[in-house]
Design a protein around this motif. Sequence first.
Motif, PDB file in Angstrom:
ATOM      1  N   TYR A 164       0.821  -1.216   0.000  1.00 15.19           N
ATOM      2  CA  TYR A 164       0.000   0.000   0.000  1.00 15.19           C
ATOM      3  C   TYR A 164       0.855   1.267   0.000  1.00 15.19           C
ATOM      4  O   TYR A 164       1.765   1.383   0.814  1.00 15.19           O
ATOM      5  CB  TYR A 164      -0.896   0.018   1.239  1.00 15.19           C
ATOM      6  N   PRO A 165       0.526   2.251  -0.881  1.00 20.02           N
ATOM      7  CA  PRO A 165       1.283   3.507  -0.882  1.00 20.02           C
ATOM      8  C   PRO A 165       1.034   4.322   0.389  1.00 20.02           C
ATOM      9  O   PRO A 165       0.013   4.140   1.065  1.00 20.02           O
ATOM     10  CB  PRO A 165       0.767   4.245  -2.122  1.00 20.02           C
ATOM     11  N   LEU A 166       1.973   5.227   0.681  1.00 26.56           N
ATOM     12  CA  LEU A 166       1.807   6.128   1.832  1.00 26.56           C
ATOM     13  C   LEU A 166       0.486   6.878   1.716  1.00 26.56           C
ATOM     14  O   LEU A 166       0.111   7.296   0.629  1.00 26.56           O
ATOM     15  CB  LEU A 166       2.939   7.164   1.868  1.00 26.56           C
ATOM     16  N   GLY A 167      -0.215   7.013   2.815  1.00 25.16           N
ATOM     17  CA  GLY A 167      -1.477   7.744   2.814  1.00 25.16           C
ATOM     18  C   GLY A 167      -2.689   6.829   2.771  1.00 25.16           C
ATOM     19  O   GLY A 167      -3.818   7.290   2.920  1.00 25.16           O
ATOM     20  N   THR A 168      -2.453   5.519   2.589  1.00 29.18           N
ATOM     21  CA  THR A 168      -3.581   4.572   2.513  1.00 29.18           C
ATOM     22  C   THR A 168      -4.398   4.561   3.802  1.00 29.18           C
ATOM     23  O   THR A 168      -5.613   4.353   3.781  1.00 29.18           O
ATOM     24  CB  THR A 168      -3.057   3.160   2.190  1.00 29.18           C
ATOM     25  N   LEU A 169      -3.713   4.821   4.937  1.00 26.58           N
ATOM     26  CA  LEU A 169      -4.423   4.805   6.232  1.00 26.58           C
ATOM     27  C   LEU A 169      -5.604   5.766   6.262  1.00 26.58           C
ATOM     28  O   LEU A 169      -6.579   5.534   6.977  1.00 26.58           O
ATOM     29  CB  LEU A 169      -3.453   5.175   7.358  1.00 26.58           C
ATOM     30  N   ALA A 170      -5.521   6.837   5.441  1.00 29.01           N
ATOM     31  CA  ALA A 170      -6.594   7.828   5.436  1.00 29.01           C
ATOM     32  C   ALA A 170      -7.911   7.215   4.963  1.00 29.01           C
ATOM     33  O   ALA A 170      -8.984   7.554   5.465  1.00 29.01           O
ATOM     34  CB  ALA A 170      -6.207   9.008   4.546  1.00 29.01           C
ATOM     35  N   THR A 171      -7.817   6.287   4.002  1.00 22.43           N
ATOM     36  CA  THR A 171      -9.050   5.677   3.485  1.00 22.43           C
ATOM     37  C   THR A 171      -9.272   4.275   4.047  1.00 22.43           C
ATOM     38  O   THR A 171     -10.324   3.679   3.869  1.00 22.43           O
ATOM     39  CB  THR A 171      -8.989   5.556   1.948  1.00 22.43           C
ATOM     40  N   MET A 172      -8.250   3.736   4.704  1.00 29.92           N
ATOM     41  CA  MET A 172      -8.312   2.347   5.180  1.00 29.92           C
ATOM     42  C   MET A 172      -7.752   2.306   6.597  1.00 29.92           C
ATOM     43  O   MET A 172      -6.725   1.694   6.857  1.00 29.92           O
ATOM     44  CB  MET A 172      -7.425   1.527   4.228  1.00 29.92           C
ATOM     45  N   PRO A 173      -8.414   2.992   7.524  1.00 29.37           N
ATOM     46  CA  PRO A 173      -7.814   3.140   8.863  1.00 29.37           C
ATOM     47  C   PRO A 173      -7.727   1.822   9.629  1.00 29.37           C
ATOM     48  O   PRO A 173      -8.435   0.863   9.322  1.00 29.37           O
ATOM     49  CB  PRO A 173      -8.769   4.112   9.556  1.00 29.37           C
ATOM     50  N   CYS A 174      -6.838   1.821  10.611  1.00 28.19           N
ATOM     51  CA  CYS A 174      -6.688   0.662  11.484  1.00 28.19           C
ATOM     52  C   CYS A 174      -7.770   0.762  12.551  1.00 28.19           C
ATOM     53  O   CYS A 174      -7.701   1.605  13.448  1.00 28.19           O
ATOM     54  CB  CYS A 174      -5.300   0.666  12.113  1.00 28.19           C
ATOM     55  N   ARG A 175      -8.789  -0.090  12.415  1.00 32.27           N
ATOM     56  CA  ARG A 175      -9.975   0.021  13.269  1.00 32.27           C
ATOM     57  C   ARG A 175     -10.424  -1.348  13.742  1.00 32.27           C
ATOM     58  O   ARG A 175     -10.220  -2.339  13.053  1.00 32.27           O
ATOM     59  CB  ARG A 175     -11.128   0.616  12.463  1.00 32.27           C
ATOM     60  N   ALA A 188     -13.727  -3.522  14.429  1.00 34.36           N
ATOM     61  CA  ALA A 188     -15.179  -3.621  14.257  1.00 34.36           C
ATOM     62  C   ALA A 188     -15.555  -5.043  14.629  1.00 34.36           C
ATOM     63  O   ALA A 188     -15.236  -5.989  13.913  1.00 34.36           O
ATOM     64  CB  ALA A 188     -15.566  -3.321  12.812  1.00 34.36           C
ATOM     65  N   GLU A 189     -16.164  -5.188  15.796  1.00 31.70           N
ATOM     66  CA  GLU A 189     -16.457  -6.503  16.375  1.00 31.70           C
ATOM     67  C   GLU A 189     -15.161  -7.305  16.467  1.00 31.70           C
ATOM     68  O   GLU A 189     -14.222  -6.862  17.105  1.00 31.70           O
ATOM     69  CB  GLU A 189     -17.561  -7.210  15.587  1.00 31.70           C
ATOM     70  N   ASP A 190     -15.094  -8.458  15.742  1.00 33.35           N
ATOM     71  CA  ASP A 190     -13.884  -9.277  15.883  1.00 33.35           C
ATOM     72  C   ASP A 190     -12.806  -8.906  14.868  1.00 33.35           C
ATOM     73  O   ASP A 190     -11.742  -9.502  14.837  1.00 33.35           O
ATOM     74  CB  ASP A 190     -14.273 -10.761  15.731  1.00 33.35           C
ATOM     75  N   LYS A 191     -13.098  -7.944  14.000  1.00 36.16           N
ATOM     76  CA  LYS A 191     -12.151  -7.639  12.925  1.00 36.16           C
ATOM     77  C   LYS A 191     -11.254  -6.457  13.284  1.00 36.16           C
ATOM     78  O   LYS A 191     -11.728  -5.451  13.791  1.00 36.16           O
ATOM     79  CB  LYS A 191     -12.907  -7.303  11.634  1.00 36.16           C
ATOM     80  N   LEU A 192      -9.981  -6.616  12.938  1.00 33.16           N
ATOM     81  CA  LEU A 192      -9.049  -5.491  13.010  1.00 33.16           C
ATOM     82  C   LEU A 192      -8.613  -5.216  11.578  1.00 33.16           C
ATOM     83  O   LEU A 192      -8.105  -6.109  10.892  1.00 33.16           O
ATOM     84  CB  LEU A 192      -7.843  -5.851  13.891  1.00 33.16           C
ATOM     85  N   THR A 193      -8.863  -3.994  11.097  1.00 30.45           N
ATOM     86  CA  THR A 193      -8.593  -3.666   9.690  1.00 30.45           C
ATOM     87  C   THR A 193      -7.356  -2.785   9.568  1.00 30.45           C
ATOM     88  O   THR A 193      -6.863  -2.248  10.555  1.00 30.45           O
ATOM     89  CB  THR A 193      -9.779  -2.890   9.080  1.00 30.45           C
ATOM     90  N   GLY A 194      -6.905  -2.627   8.337  1.00 30.89           N
ATOM     91  CA  GLY A 194      -5.791  -1.703   8.063  1.00 30.89           C
ATOM     92  C   GLY A 194      -4.829  -2.280   7.052  1.00 30.89           C
ATOM     93  O   GLY A 194      -4.773  -3.499   6.867  1.00 30.89           O
ATOM     94  N   PRO A 195      -4.074  -1.383   6.391  1.00 30.88           N
ATOM     95  CA  PRO A 195      -3.131  -1.851   5.358  1.00 30.88           C
ATOM     96  C   PRO A 195      -2.009  -2.710   5.958  1.00 30.88           C
ATOM     97  O   PRO A 195      -1.290  -2.259   6.836  1.00 30.88           O
ATOM     98  CB  PRO A 195      -2.580  -0.544   4.764  1.00 30.88           C
ATOM     99  N   HIS A 246      -3.789  -7.498   0.542  1.00 26.60           N
ATOM    100  CA  HIS A 246      -3.544  -6.620  -0.628  1.00 26.60           C
ATOM    101  C   HIS A 246      -4.840  -5.947  -1.115  1.00 26.60           C
ATOM    102  O   HIS A 246      -4.843  -5.375  -2.202  1.00 26.60           O
ATOM    103  CB  HIS A 246      -2.908  -7.380  -1.814  1.00 26.60           C
ATOM    104  N   ALA A 247      -5.920  -6.014  -0.381  1.00 24.57           N
ATOM    105  CA  ALA A 247      -7.191  -5.431  -0.844  1.00 24.57           C
ATOM    106  C   ALA A 247      -7.745  -4.486   0.216  1.00 24.57           C
ATOM    107  O   ALA A 247      -7.300  -4.482   1.367  1.00 24.57           O
ATOM    108  CB  ALA A 247      -8.203  -6.540  -1.134  1.00 24.57           C
ATOM    109  N   SER A 248      -8.750  -3.690  -0.176  1.00 23.12           N
ATOM    110  CA  SER A 248      -9.228  -2.632   0.720  1.00 23.12           C
ATOM    111  C   SER A 248      -9.940  -3.196   1.955  1.00 23.12           C
ATOM    112  O   SER A 248     -10.106  -2.498   2.945  1.00 23.12           O
ATOM    113  CB  SER A 248     -10.159  -1.690  -0.035  1.00 23.12           C
ATOM    114  N   HIS A 249     -10.355  -4.479   1.907  1.00 22.76           N
ATOM    115  CA  HIS A 249     -11.032  -5.037   3.087  1.00 22.76           C
ATOM    116  C   HIS A 249     -10.093  -5.920   3.928  1.00 22.76           C
ATOM    117  O   HIS A 249     -10.541  -6.737   4.726  1.00 22.76           O
ATOM    118  CB  HIS A 249     -12.273  -5.832   2.676  1.00 22.76           C
ATOM    119  N   GLU A 250      -8.787  -5.712   3.777  1.00 17.30           N
ATOM    120  CA  GLU A 250      -7.823  -6.522   4.540  1.00 17.30           C
ATOM    121  C   GLU A 250      -8.105  -6.429   6.047  1.00 17.30           C
ATOM    122  O   GLU A 250      -8.256  -5.353   6.604  1.00 17.30           O
ATOM    123  CB  GLU A 250      -6.388  -6.051   4.239  1.00 17.30           C
TER     124      GLU A 250
END
Length: 390
Positions: free
Chosen positions: A100-111, A113-120, A365-369
């Motif tokens: 993921y390029p720099l700045g991806t966190l802005a649209t794909m934050p580390c969050r 949600a229930e049992d999921k931890l998301t982020g690049p 490698h995808a936006s729902h990682e």
Amino acid sequence: MSPEGTTQANAEVQRRLAYFDDRGDQIVATIRELVEIESPSDDKPAVDRLSNLVATKFAALGGTVKIHPAKDFGNHLQVEFAGKSDTKPVLLLGHYDTVYPLGTLATMPCRIAEDKLTGPGVLDMKSGIALMLHTIAALKDWHGELPRPVTVLLVSEEEVGSDSSRAITESLARKAGAVLVLEPSYGLEGAVKTARKGVGEYQVKVIGKAAHAGLDFQKGVNAIVELARQIHKITDFTDLKRGLTVSVGIVSGGSRTNVVPAEATAQVDVRVARLKDAAGIDKKMRALRPVNRKCRLQVTGGINRPPMERTAGVAALYEKAVAIARDLGWELGEAAVGGGSDGNFTAGLGIPTLDGLGGVGDGAHASHEHILISQLPRRAALLAGLIETA
Ligand SMILES: [Zn+2]
């Protein structure tokens, strides 16, 4: 084992699971910290920032840090831990770069949600690095010191082929009794990977001759037409029964509609399940000859990673993992996958290698990682057991 022994083993396993359960928040906090320092393969300062943080964390656990400087990529990080026994070290292998390029966190934050931890990069493979850190800490806690020597290698450019780190990976693997790769597991049940295809990349370039498509049509030699014929041939090299695939992924060529194109290029992805097929497909690619003799062909590239085959050594390591998982109350599956990792290099040397020991989740490698937080304790318990017995 006597029934009494079994009960004791179960009690020990339950104690370990509870240990990691109690520390679930700390493991998640570590993963967040790693994800929130973005680290694209092609950005050395960014990758080095993460590398420095990870080095500090391993050093705090008593590891001896060795930095392998890389000019065009982030530095590679080797950490040595002494152990009680003098058996060969186990090599924990991984990478800290992401796609993921720099700045991806802005649209794909580390969050959460229930049992999921998301982020690049949370699945591929920053959760794997966090598992290494917390498992080493736990083993030191339980045994006073590590039960056997452990070497950690984290490289900075796995996502772009590992050219600069391959020699380091191979030299450390040669000294190791086994290699445990903390890449993402397979599927939502967290299967480990016992086979990976080898990967090659080729470029097929056709050189024809430009001409005005109206005035001088017959003086031109159409490179795109020739490339189309070559693509047919290349595509036919695929042999699904052997697990050999050849896929033309990118084509380019031509300059204007009214010009007979002088150049056309295809980028080709090649996958082999068996090492013995690597040389054959390489030979076929290099033996391509133009159909239209007025064209010239240039074939470059090659097989970049050998396949990770399910050798007896790999199977034995998998059986150990299955036994540990069974004690943890779970059936550990195995998978053969098409994608390569640095485990391909170590398995290619004949060193028993088990891959996919990292996080459980989806969307690498995808936006729902994401990873599943609830799976972290048993992944850590499995890794701890493998470091002790592999
Ligand atoms: Zn990876």
